[in-house]
Every structure is written in structure tokens, then in C-alpha cells.
Scaffold this motif. Structure first.
Motif, PDB file in Angstrom:
ATOM      1  N   ALA A   9     -41.552 -30.292 -40.743  1.00 23.96           N
ATOM      2  CA  ALA A   9     -41.943 -31.633 -40.296  1.00 23.96           C
ATOM      3  C   ALA A   9     -41.274 -31.969 -38.967  1.00 23.96           C
ATOM      4  CB  ALA A   9     -41.573 -32.669 -41.352  1.00 23.96           C
ATOM      5  N   PHE A  10     -40.025 -31.553 -38.800  1.00 26.86           N
ATOM      6  CA  PHE A  10     -39.315 -31.799 -37.542  1.00 26.86           C
ATOM      7  C   PHE A  10     -40.014 -31.075 -36.397  1.00 26.86           C
ATOM      8  CE2 PHE A  10     -36.042 -30.479 -34.445  1.00 26.86           C
ATOM      9  CZ  PHE A  10     -35.660 -31.741 -33.997  1.00 26.86           C
ATOM     10  N   GLY A  11     -40.411 -29.822 -36.628  1.00 17.85           N
ATOM     11  CA  GLY A  11     -41.106 -29.042 -35.603  1.00 17.85           C
ATOM     12  C   GLY A  11     -42.434 -29.667 -35.212  1.00 17.85           C
ATOM     13  N   GLN A  12     -43.160 -30.188 -36.193  1.00 17.64           N
ATOM     14  CA  GLN A  12     -44.436 -30.850 -35.902  1.00 17.64           C
ATOM     15  C   GLN A  12     -44.202 -32.147 -35.122  1.00 17.64           C
ATOM     16  OE1 GLN A  12     -47.492 -29.542 -36.438  1.00 17.64           O
ATOM     17  NE2 GLN A  12     -46.324 -27.745 -37.039  1.00 17.64           N
ATOM     18  N   GLY A  13     -43.119 -32.852 -35.436  1.00 16.94           N
ATOM     19  CA  GLY A  13     -42.784 -34.062 -34.689  1.00 16.94           C
ATOM     20  C   GLY A  13     -42.449 -33.760 -33.240  1.00 16.94           C
ATOM     21  N   VAL A  14     -41.685 -32.698 -33.024  1.00 16.09           N
ATOM     22  CA  VAL A  14     -41.342 -32.289 -31.661  1.00 16.09           C
ATOM     23  C   VAL A  14     -42.613 -31.907 -30.906  1.00 16.09           C
ATOM     24  CG1 VAL A  14     -40.169 -30.515 -30.293  1.00 16.09           C
ATOM     25  CG2 VAL A  14     -38.998 -31.582 -32.220  1.00 16.09           C
ATOM     26  N   LEU A  15     -43.508 -31.170 -31.555  1.00 15.96           N
ATOM     27  CA  LEU A  15     -44.771 -30.779 -30.934  1.00 15.96           C
ATOM     28  C   LEU A  15     -45.594 -32.007 -30.544  1.00 15.96           C
ATOM     29  CD1 LEU A  15     -46.747 -28.507 -30.148  1.00 15.96           C
ATOM     30  CD2 LEU A  15     -47.657 -28.662 -32.471  1.00 15.96           C
ATOM     31  N   ASP A  16     -45.659 -33.009 -31.412  1.00 21.58           N
ATOM     32  CA  ASP A  16     -46.408 -34.228 -31.105  1.00 21.58           C
ATOM     33  C   ASP A  16     -45.797 -34.975 -29.912  1.00 21.58           C
ATOM     34  OD1 ASP A  16     -48.164 -33.716 -33.155  1.00 21.58           O
ATOM     35  OD2 ASP A  16     -47.117 -35.004 -34.598  1.00 21.58           O
ATOM     36  N   VAL A  17     -44.476 -35.088 -29.888  1.00 15.79           N
ATOM     37  CA  VAL A  17     -43.807 -35.797 -28.791  1.00 15.79           C
ATOM     38  C   VAL A  17     -44.023 -35.067 -27.470  1.00 15.79           C
ATOM     39  CG1 VAL A  17     -41.538 -36.433 -27.865  1.00 15.79           C
ATOM     40  CG2 VAL A  17     -42.102 -36.925 -30.253  1.00 15.79           C
ATOM     41  N   VAL A  18     -43.862 -33.755 -27.475  1.00 13.64           N
ATOM     42  CA  VAL A  18     -44.066 -32.977 -26.247  1.00 13.64           C
ATOM     43  C   VAL A  18     -45.513 -33.096 -25.788  1.00 13.64           C
ATOM     44  CG1 VAL A  18     -44.080 -30.638 -25.290  1.00 13.64           C
ATOM     45  CG2 VAL A  18     -42.153 -31.402 -26.672  1.00 13.64           C
ATOM     46  N   GLY A  19     -46.451 -33.055 -26.724  1.00 11.58           N
ATOM     47  CA  GLY A  19     -47.857 -33.213 -26.367  1.00 11.58           C
ATOM     48  C   GLY A  19     -48.147 -34.559 -25.734  1.00 11.58           C
ATOM     49  N   GLN A  20     -47.529 -35.619 -26.258  1.00 11.89           N
ATOM     50  CA  GLN A  20     -47.715 -36.948 -25.683  1.00 11.89           C
ATOM     51  C   GLN A  20     -47.114 -37.041 -24.290  1.00 11.89           C
ATOM     52  OE1 GLN A  20     -46.099 -39.703 -28.510  1.00 11.89           O
ATOM     53  NE2 GLN A  20     -47.753 -39.404 -29.978  1.00 11.89           N
ATOM     54  N   VAL A  21     -45.936 -36.460 -24.101  1.00 16.29           N
ATOM     55  CA  VAL A  21     -45.286 -36.488 -22.795  1.00 16.29           C
ATOM     56  C   VAL A  21     -46.123 -35.726 -21.771  1.00 16.29           C
ATOM     57  CG1 VAL A  21     -43.269 -35.692 -21.497  1.00 16.29           C
ATOM     58  CG2 VAL A  21     -42.969 -36.845 -23.687  1.00 16.29           C
ATOM     59  N   VAL A  22     -46.581 -34.539 -22.148  1.00 10.48           N
ATOM     60  CA  VAL A  22     -47.391 -33.727 -21.228  1.00 10.48           C
ATOM     61  C   VAL A  22     -48.712 -34.434 -20.931  1.00 10.48           C
ATOM     62  CG1 VAL A  22     -48.682 -31.562 -21.033  1.00 10.48           C
ATOM     63  CG2 VAL A  22     -46.338 -31.537 -21.876  1.00 10.48           C
ATOM     64  N   GLY A  23     -49.321 -35.045 -21.946  1.00 11.02           N
ATOM     65  CA  GLY A  23     -50.552 -35.787 -21.733  1.00 11.02           C
ATOM     66  C   GLY A  23     -50.349 -36.974 -20.811  1.00 11.02           C
ATOM     67  N   GLY A  24     -49.217 -37.656 -20.948  1.00  7.86           N
ATOM     68  CA  GLY A  24     -48.916 -38.791 -20.096  1.00  7.86           C
ATOM     69  C   GLY A  24     -48.626 -38.381 -18.672  1.00  7.86           C
ATOM     70  N   VAL A  25     -47.931 -37.276 -18.489  1.00  8.23           N
ATOM     71  CA  VAL A  25     -47.587 -36.808 -17.154  1.00  8.23           C
ATOM     72  C   VAL A  25     -48.821 -36.284 -16.427  1.00  8.23           C
ATOM     73  CG1 VAL A  25     -46.315 -35.030 -15.889  1.00  8.23           C
ATOM     74  CG2 VAL A  25     -45.182 -36.322 -17.694  1.00  8.23           C
ATOM     75  N   SER A  26     -49.654 -35.525 -17.153  1.00  7.28           N
ATOM     76  CA  SER A  26     -50.823 -34.919 -16.509  1.00  7.28           C
ATOM     77  C   SER A  26     -52.009 -35.878 -16.438  1.00  7.28           C
ATOM     78  CB  SER A  26     -51.233 -33.651 -17.258  1.00  7.28           C
ATOM     79  OG  SER A  26     -51.711 -33.968 -18.548  1.00  7.28           O
ATOM     80  N   GLY A  27     -51.976 -36.959 -17.223  1.00 11.01           N
ATOM     81  CA  GLY A  27     -53.076 -37.910 -17.221  1.00 11.01           C
ATOM     82  C   GLY A  27     -54.257 -37.462 -18.051  1.00 11.01           C
ATOM     83  N   VAL A  28     -54.078 -36.424 -18.851  1.00 16.83           N
ATOM     84  CA  VAL A  28     -55.147 -35.893 -19.697  1.00 16.83           C
ATOM     85  C   VAL A  28     -54.810 -36.223 -21.140  1.00 16.83           C
ATOM     86  CG1 VAL A  28     -56.321 -33.805 -20.454  1.00 16.83           C
ATOM     87  CG2 VAL A  28     -55.563 -34.020 -18.082  1.00 16.83           C
ATOM     88  N   ASP A  29     -55.786 -36.741 -21.889  1.00 21.93           N
ATOM     89  CA  ASP A  29     -55.560 -37.035 -23.301  1.00 21.93           C
ATOM     90  C   ASP A  29     -55.595 -35.762 -24.110  1.00 21.93           C
ATOM     91  OD1 ASP A  29     -55.355 -39.736 -22.877  1.00 21.93           O
ATOM     92  OD2 ASP A  29     -57.508 -40.090 -23.099  1.00 21.93           O
ATOM     93  N   GLY A  30     -54.823 -35.744 -25.177  1.00 24.63           N
ATOM     94  CA  GLY A  30     -54.765 -34.581 -26.064  1.00 24.63           C
ATOM     95  C   GLY A  30     -56.019 -34.468 -26.907  1.00 24.63           C
ATOM     96  N   PRO A  31     -56.073 -33.433 -27.764  1.00 22.28           N
ATOM     97  CA  PRO A  31     -57.273 -33.196 -28.583  1.00 22.28           C
ATOM     98  C   PRO A  31     -57.505 -34.259 -29.623  1.00 22.28           C
ATOM     99  CG  PRO A  31     -55.575 -31.560 -29.082  1.00 22.28           C
ATOM    100  CD  PRO A  31     -55.077 -32.428 -27.977  1.00 22.28           C
TER     101      PRO A  31
END
Length: 71
Positions: free
Chosen positions: A49-71
Motif C-alpha cells: 500500500a505504501f508503494g502504491q501511495g508513492v506511485l500515486d504521489v509521483v504520478g500527480q507531481v509529474v502530471g502537474g509539472v508536465s501539464g498532462v493528466d494521468g490515465p
């Protein structure tokens, strides 16, 4: 699953202790071992669960920085 979390915690402690050493004191074999340990740590923590949480947070950060929404 409980066993993998305990191994992951132990591996995290080993990684932190190895990374505290000065960069100049490391050989190539030492650096390869550290990279291998980090990869195994990633594989152990990913299905938790911790790994999935980290993946979600990183995905949100990358999506916010690049301006592209995730899947």
C-alpha cells in the motif's frame, strides 16, 4: 506479505547506511551493489500500500509539472 515488508525495512536501513559514505570512497563494484540493493528494494515495496501511495504521489507531481493528466 508481512515478511516482504520486514525485509524491505531492513533493506532500507542498509541502503541508508551505504549512502551515508563519501562518494570518493566508493568503488565501481560498491556502486553496482548499491544500485542492485535499491532495485530489489523497489521491487519489494512496489506491491505494498505504501508503494502504491508513492506511485500515486509521483504520478500527480509529474502530471502537474508536465501539464498532462494521468490515465
Amino acid at each position: 506479505m508481512i515478511l516482504s515488508v520486514n525485509v524491505a525495512v531492513l533493506l532500507a536501513v542498509v541502503i541508508v547506511l551505504r549512502l551515508r559514505r563519501r562518494t570518493e570512497a566508493r568503488s565501481r563494484a560498491d556502486e553496482r551493489l548499491t544500485v542492485g540493493l535499491v532495485l530489489v528494494f523497489g521491487l519489494l515495496i512496489a506491491p505494498t500500500a505504501f508503494g502504491q501511495g508513492v506511485l500515486d504521489v509521483v504520478g500527480q507531481v509529474v502530471g502537474g509539472v508536465s501539464g498532462v493528466d494521468g490515465p
